[in-house]
Structures are given as structure tokens and as C-alpha cells.
Scaffold this motif. Structure first.
Motif, PDB file in Angstrom:
ATOM      1  N   ASN A 120       0.825  -1.210   0.000  1.00  0.00           N
ATOM      2  CA  ASN A 120       0.000   0.000   0.000  1.00  0.00           C
ATOM      3  C   ASN A 120       0.857   1.258   0.000  1.00  0.00           C
ATOM      4  N   GLU A 121       1.981   1.187   0.721  1.00  0.00           N
ATOM      5  CA  GLU A 121       2.874   2.345   0.747  1.00  0.00           C
ATOM      6  C   GLU A 121       3.488   2.563  -0.641  1.00  0.00           C
ATOM      7  N   LYS A 122       3.857   1.467  -1.279  1.00  0.00           N
ATOM      8  CA  LYS A 122       4.392   1.576  -2.646  1.00  0.00           C
ATOM      9  C   LYS A 122       3.355   2.193  -3.583  1.00  0.00           C
ATOM     10  N   LEU A 123       2.104   1.766  -3.358  1.00  0.00           N
ATOM     11  CA  LEU A 123       1.006   2.291  -4.188  1.00  0.00           C
ATOM     12  C   LEU A 123       0.863   3.795  -3.993  1.00  0.00           C
ATOM     13  N   SER A 124       0.902   4.223  -2.741  1.00  0.00           N
ATOM     14  CA  SER A 124       0.802   5.646  -2.411  1.00  0.00           C
ATOM     15  C   SER A 124       1.949   6.424  -3.068  1.00  0.00           C
ATOM     16  N   TYR A 125       3.108   5.838  -3.012  1.00  0.00           N
ATOM     17  CA  TYR A 125       4.319   6.444  -3.594  1.00  0.00           C
ATOM     18  C   TYR A 125       4.185   6.548  -5.114  1.00  0.00           C
ATOM     19  N   LEU A 126       3.686   5.481  -5.702  1.00  0.00           N
ATOM     20  CA  LEU A 126       3.504   5.435  -7.159  1.00  0.00           C
ATOM     21  C   LEU A 126       2.485   6.483  -7.611  1.00  0.00           C
ATOM     22  N   LEU A 127       1.428   6.609  -6.833  1.00  0.00           N
ATOM     23  CA  LEU A 127       0.370   7.570  -7.159  1.00  0.00           C
ATOM     24  C   LEU A 127       0.909   9.005  -7.170  1.00  0.00           C
ATOM     25  N   ASP A 128       1.907   9.251  -6.329  1.00  0.00           N
ATOM     26  CA  ASP A 128       2.526  10.576  -6.294  1.00  0.00           C
ATOM     27  C   ASP A 128       3.628  10.705  -7.337  1.00  0.00           C
ATOM     28  N   ASP A 129       3.674   9.745  -8.236  1.00  0.00           N
ATOM     29  CA  ASP A 129       4.595   9.766  -9.374  1.00  0.00           C
ATOM     30  C   ASP A 129       6.048   9.521  -8.985  1.00  0.00           C
ATOM     31  N   TYR A 130       6.231   8.757  -7.932  1.00  0.00           N
ATOM     32  CA  TYR A 130       7.591   8.326  -7.581  1.00  0.00           C
ATOM     33  C   TYR A 130       7.695   6.856  -7.928  1.00  0.00           C
ATOM     34  N   ARG A 131       8.805   6.481  -8.523  1.00  0.00           N
ATOM     35  CA  ARG A 131       8.908   5.141  -9.094  1.00  0.00           C
ATOM     36  C   ARG A 131       9.332   4.066  -8.112  1.00  0.00           C
ATOM     37  N   GLY A 132      10.148   4.408  -7.149  1.00  0.00           N
ATOM     38  CA  GLY A 132      10.619   3.391  -6.207  1.00  0.00           C
ATOM     39  C   GLY A 132      11.618   2.464  -6.861  1.00  0.00           C
ATOM     40  N   ASP A 133      11.825   1.322  -6.229  1.00  0.00           N
ATOM     41  CA  ASP A 133      12.867   0.401  -6.704  1.00  0.00           C
ATOM     42  C   ASP A 133      12.475  -0.298  -8.003  1.00  0.00           C
ATOM     43  N   ASN A 134      11.255  -0.817  -7.997  1.00  0.00           N
ATOM     44  CA  ASN A 134      10.833  -1.588  -9.163  1.00  0.00           C
ATOM     45  C   ASN A 134       9.417  -1.168  -9.584  1.00  0.00           C
ATOM     46  N   PRO A 135       9.314  -0.035 -10.259  1.00  0.00           N
ATOM     47  CA  PRO A 135       7.986   0.506 -10.588  1.00  0.00           C
ATOM     48  C   PRO A 135       7.169  -0.412 -11.495  1.00  0.00           C
ATOM     49  N   VAL A 138      -7.466  -6.279  -8.239  1.00  0.00           N
ATOM     50  CA  VAL A 138      -8.628  -5.386  -8.160  1.00  0.00           C
ATOM     51  C   VAL A 138      -8.637  -4.616  -6.834  1.00  0.00           C
ATOM     52  N   ASN A 139      -8.246  -5.285  -5.748  1.00  0.00           N
ATOM     53  CA  ASN A 139      -8.269  -4.611  -4.439  1.00  0.00           C
ATOM     54  C   ASN A 139      -7.297  -3.431  -4.401  1.00  0.00           C
ATOM     55  N   LEU A 140      -6.126  -3.637  -5.015  1.00  0.00           N
ATOM     56  CA  LEU A 140      -5.158  -2.529  -5.076  1.00  0.00           C
ATOM     57  C   LEU A 140      -5.696  -1.382  -5.938  1.00  0.00           C
ATOM     58  N   GLN A 141      -6.437  -1.753  -6.994  1.00  0.00           N
ATOM     59  CA  GLN A 141      -7.029  -0.714  -7.852  1.00  0.00           C
ATOM     60  C   GLN A 141      -8.070   0.098  -7.083  1.00  0.00           C
ATOM     61  N   TYR A 142      -8.911  -0.630  -6.309  1.00  0.00           N
ATOM     62  CA  TYR A 142      -9.921   0.078  -5.498  1.00  0.00           C
ATOM     63  C   TYR A 142      -9.252   1.026  -4.508  1.00  0.00           C
ATOM     64  N   ARG A 143      -8.157   0.530  -3.919  1.00  0.00           N
ATOM     65  CA  ARG A 143      -7.436   1.359  -2.944  1.00  0.00           C
ATOM     66  C   ARG A 143      -6.854   2.599  -3.639  1.00  0.00           C
ATOM     67  N   MET A 144      -6.282   2.369  -4.787  1.00  0.00           N
ATOM     68  CA  MET A 144      -5.709   3.488  -5.544  1.00  0.00           C
ATOM     69  C   MET A 144      -6.798   4.520  -5.871  1.00  0.00           C
ATOM     70  N   ARG A 145      -7.963   4.007  -6.230  1.00  0.00           N
ATOM     71  CA  ARG A 145      -9.067   4.902  -6.577  1.00  0.00           C
ATOM     72  C   ARG A 145      -9.510   5.702  -5.347  1.00  0.00           C
ATOM     73  N   ARG A 146      -9.545   5.037  -4.183  1.00  0.00           N
ATOM     74  CA  ARG A 146      -9.930   5.758  -2.955  1.00  0.00           C
ATOM     75  C   ARG A 146      -8.892   6.827  -2.617  1.00  0.00           C
ATOM     76  N   TYR A 147      -7.620   6.500  -2.806  1.00  0.00           N
ATOM     77  CA  TYR A 147      -6.569   7.503  -2.588  1.00  0.00           C
ATOM     78  C   TYR A 147      -6.782   8.702  -3.524  1.00  0.00           C
ATOM     79  N   GLN A 148      -7.173   8.392  -4.741  1.00  0.00           N
ATOM     80  CA  GLN A 148      -7.434   9.435  -5.727  1.00  0.00           C
ATOM     81  C   GLN A 148      -8.609  10.296  -5.288  1.00  0.00           C
ATOM     82  N   ILE A 149      -9.659   9.651  -4.791  1.00  0.00           N
ATOM     83  CA  ILE A 149     -10.845  10.395  -4.329  1.00  0.00           C
ATOM     84  C   ILE A 149     -10.467  11.315  -3.157  1.00  0.00           C
ATOM     85  N   ILE A 150      -9.595  10.818  -2.269  1.00  0.00           N
ATOM     86  CA  ILE A 150      -9.169  11.638  -1.117  1.00  0.00           C
ATOM     87  C   ILE A 150      -8.509  12.930  -1.630  1.00  0.00           C
TER      88      ILE A 150
END
Lengths: 203, 191
Positions: free
Chosen positions: A5-20, A31-43
């Protein structure tokens, strides 16, 4: 899971991390990660006051459903297919003009043939073949001594024969016709004579 | 902060035939596109339909996107043009489009627009906003500052680290924790 989830948050902010690429693979495949990403986007959208008046929770699903639907209806919609079709068009474009020109020429030739025959100008080959047949037939002797029809055609009509052989009779006949036109039912003038001439020619 | 590297990666995947990557792009930009279209068309239902058309057009044309501009500016241009074309088309149709008085009660428009802005959706959206702002209020100050600087002020992790005088890793962690706390409140509403 927290790490994901932290990697997802990082990715959403356009940071690539170790293995984007691997993180992106996980998001697309989960799908669950996608839903989470969408909720982060809504926030984020809500905090920036960018949420629409009414959120349609199925919006992205209906977009994707329509894309799949249209892709099924027309396979060219698939991006890869459209690339292929564009490439093939680019390759074939120079030949397209030739193909059109050839088609037009073919149609012209096809239409020209019947027109030519209708206009009484048969093909030279056909003429020579027909001519040969005619000559052969003309030269054949019909059984029973019958004379060919072409040979029975008189060189001169009756009228011209009379003019040549009995010029006096021709004058008498003309005078008779002129004097008796008044008894004719038809219009006076040249028509009765033309009738006679016509009758004479048909003989 | 990167320059929309995530978008560039997703676009490449879509161009390679990965439709799922486009789904992520839709989820990422749907609200922005709907808001943009809302500047041209006031009706919420029409906005949704035009936004949907814009995404479909973008998908069909994505092979032409060469990355000369940002993906979202390209997408916004498509959305704005779709909205303008819709308005022009509606103006042409309304000139010779009549509805019988008896049918007017059941008339929903030619495109058969769906009722997105129904009371349930309006209520849900209000509830989502209230839940998010309530959750932010309850956040510890360090998390609240980090998420606010990121989402509202648009600062990069490096800039936030400067402002908050902490390492970038801490910024990363704080932003994630803030999102995670808010998400725990938000999740029941969207399931």
C-alpha cells in the motif's frame, strides 16, 4: 500488505521506487489494489475540491465496458490492430491509386464491348469469321437444284424494268395515277404515288 | 517530484495492448475530466456521458499520442473538444427537434441519458466529502501537514521534507499513513 500500500501511495505521487514495473503489474492485476488506488485518488480530489457534484462509482467500469463492446463490434478498435491496419495502409497506399485506375479501365472495356456490338461495328475477328461462313454457304449447292435466296434477288425492280423496256407505258401509268387521285380516300398529293412506288418496290 | 512518469508508463502499456492500464488512467482522471466538461455543460448527466465519450476517443487515439505533451493535457484537449462538439451538435438538433406534448413527460432526450445525479449519488458524494474532511481533522498534525502540503499545495516530497525539516522517507511514510487512516473511514462508503 502495508508495504504494498505504501508503494502504491508512492507510485500515485509519481515516484517510481525500486521496481515501478512490478508495482504497476501488481496494481493492474489486483482489483483490491485498484480500489485502494481509486480511494486515494478520491481523497486527493476531495481535498482539492475537485470531486464532481455526484460521483458515479461505476464510471470507469462503464467506460471500460463500452471500450470492450466497441472492440468486439469492430476489431480495428484494438490499439494493436489499429496500428497494424495503419501500417498496412501506409504500405499499400501507393498501390491504391493503381487499383482504382485498373478498375476504371476494366469497367470501361466491359461497357465498351456491348456498345460496340450494338452500334453495328463488330469485332474484326468476328467479321472475318462470319464472312468466311457466308462465303462458304454461298458457294454451297443446295440439294434439289434450288437457287440460293441471294441469287433470286432481282437486279432491277419492276418499275425500273418498265422504264427501260417500255417508256410509253410508264407515262400512261403516271397520267392514270394523277387523273384518278381525286377518287382516292387518302390525302391528295404525293402519298398515293408513294404508295404505288412502295408497293412496286416491295414486289 | 517526477513529471507524470506513472502516466507515461501506463500509456506505453496501453499502446502495447494492455487495456487494464487504461482503466487506471480512467480512474485517475475521471473526476478532473468530468469537472472540465462541467465548464461547458451544466447538466451532470450530460457531463458524465461526454466524459465517457472523451475517454473512449482517447483510447482509440492513444497510438497517436507520442508523449510530446503530458498525457493529461492531451486528454483534457480531447475532453474539451468533445464537449464543444456536443454543444454544436445539440444546437443543430434542437433547431428541428420537437417532442409531442403527450410524450414530454417521458422524454429523456435523444441520447437516452442516464440519471447519474440521482439523489443517492448526490447524498453519497456529500457523505464522502464529509467523511474525508472529518478524518483529516482527526489526523495527528504531522500527518495532516504532510497530506495537506502534498494534495492541496502540490509540493513534491523533497519540498515537503524541506518545509517539515525531516527526511524524504519520513514524508513518504507520513503521506501514506495519512491516506491509510482516511481510507479506513472512506472504504465502507464505497464498498
Amino acid at each position: 500488505m502495508t508495504e504494498h500500500n505504501e508503494k502504491l501511495s508512492y507510485l500515485l505521487d509519481d515516484y517510481r521506487g525500486d521496481n515501478p514495473e512490478a508495482t504497476l503489474d501488481e496494481v493492474i492485476g489486483d482489483v483490491n489494489l485498484q480500489y485502494r488506488m481509486r480511494r486515494y485518488q478520491i481523497i486527493g480530489d476531495a481535498m482539492r475540491h475537485e470531486l464532481p457534484q455526484a460521483i458515479d462509482t461505476d464510471f470507469h467500469q462503464s467506460v471500460m465496458a463500452r471500450i470492450r463492446e466497441q472492440a468486439e463490434d469492430s476489431p480495428q478498435m484494438s490499439t494493436q490492430d489499429s496500428t497494424a491496419s495503419r501500417l498496412s495502409w501506409l504500405t499499400l497506399r501507393p498501390f491504391a491509386g493503381l487499383a482504382v485506375a485498373a478498375s476504371v479501365a476494366l469497367v470501361t472495356v466491359a461497357l465498351w464491348q456491348p456498345l460496340k456490338q450494338e452500334s453495328g461495328q463488330p469485332d474484326d475477328n468476328l467479321v472475318s469469321a462470319d464472312q468466311q461462313k457466308i462465303e462458304q454457304l454461298a458457294g454451297q449447292q443446295v440439294k434439289g437444284g434450288a437457287v440460293p435466296v441471294s441469287n433470286r434477288v432481282q437486279a432491277l425492280g419492276t418499275r425500273w424494268k418498265l422504264e427501260h423496256e417500255m417508256p410509253g407505258l410508264q407515262q400512261k401509268l403516271n397520267a392514270y395515277l394523277v387523273n384518278h387521285t381525286e377518287y382516292s380516300n387518302s390525302v391528295q398529293g404525293l402519298i398515293p404515288q408513294a404508295r404505288v412506288a412502295g408497293f412496286d418496290a416491295q414486289q | 517530484m517526477g513529471t507524470n512518469l506513472l502516466d507515461a508508463d501506463l500509456v506505453k502499456r496501453v499502446q502495447a495492448g494492455d487495456t487494464g492500464a487504461f482503466d487506471i488512467l480512467v480512474q485517475k482522471y475521471q473526476h478532473k475530466v468530468i469537472n472540465l466538461v462541467g465548464r461547458f455543460v451544466s447538466d451532470q448527466a450530460e457531463c458524465q456521458d461526454i466524459a465517457q465519450d472523451a475517454f473512449i476517443k482517447a483510447f482509440r487515439a492513444i497510438d497517436n499520442f507520442r508523449g510530446d505533451s503530458q498525457f493529461y493535457t492531451w486528454l483534457y484537449r480531447i475532453a474539451a473538444n468533445t464537449a464543444k462538439n456536443h454543444l454544436a451538435s445539440r444546437a443543430r438538433k434542437s433547431a428541428n427537434y420537437t417532442v409531442d406534448v403527450d410524450d414530454a413527460e417521458h422524454f429523456e432526450g435523444e441520447s437516452g441519458l442516464k440519471e447519474y445525479a440521482n439523489p443517492e449519488n448526490l447524498l453519497l458524494t456529500d457523505e464522502i466529502r464529509a467523511t474525508i474532511f472529518s478524518a483529516i481533522e482527526k489526523l495527528p498534525d504531522d500527518l495532516k501537514s504532510a497530506i495537506t502540503l502534498r494534495e492541496i499545495d502540490g509540493l513534491s516530497y523533497e519540498e515537503i521534507a524541506d518545509v517539515m525539516d525531516c527526511p524524504i522517507g519520513t514524508v513518504r511514510s507520513r503521506i501514506f499513513r495519512a491516506r491509510d487512516v482516511i481510507d479506513k473511514e472512506l472504504r465502507p462508503l464505497l464498498e
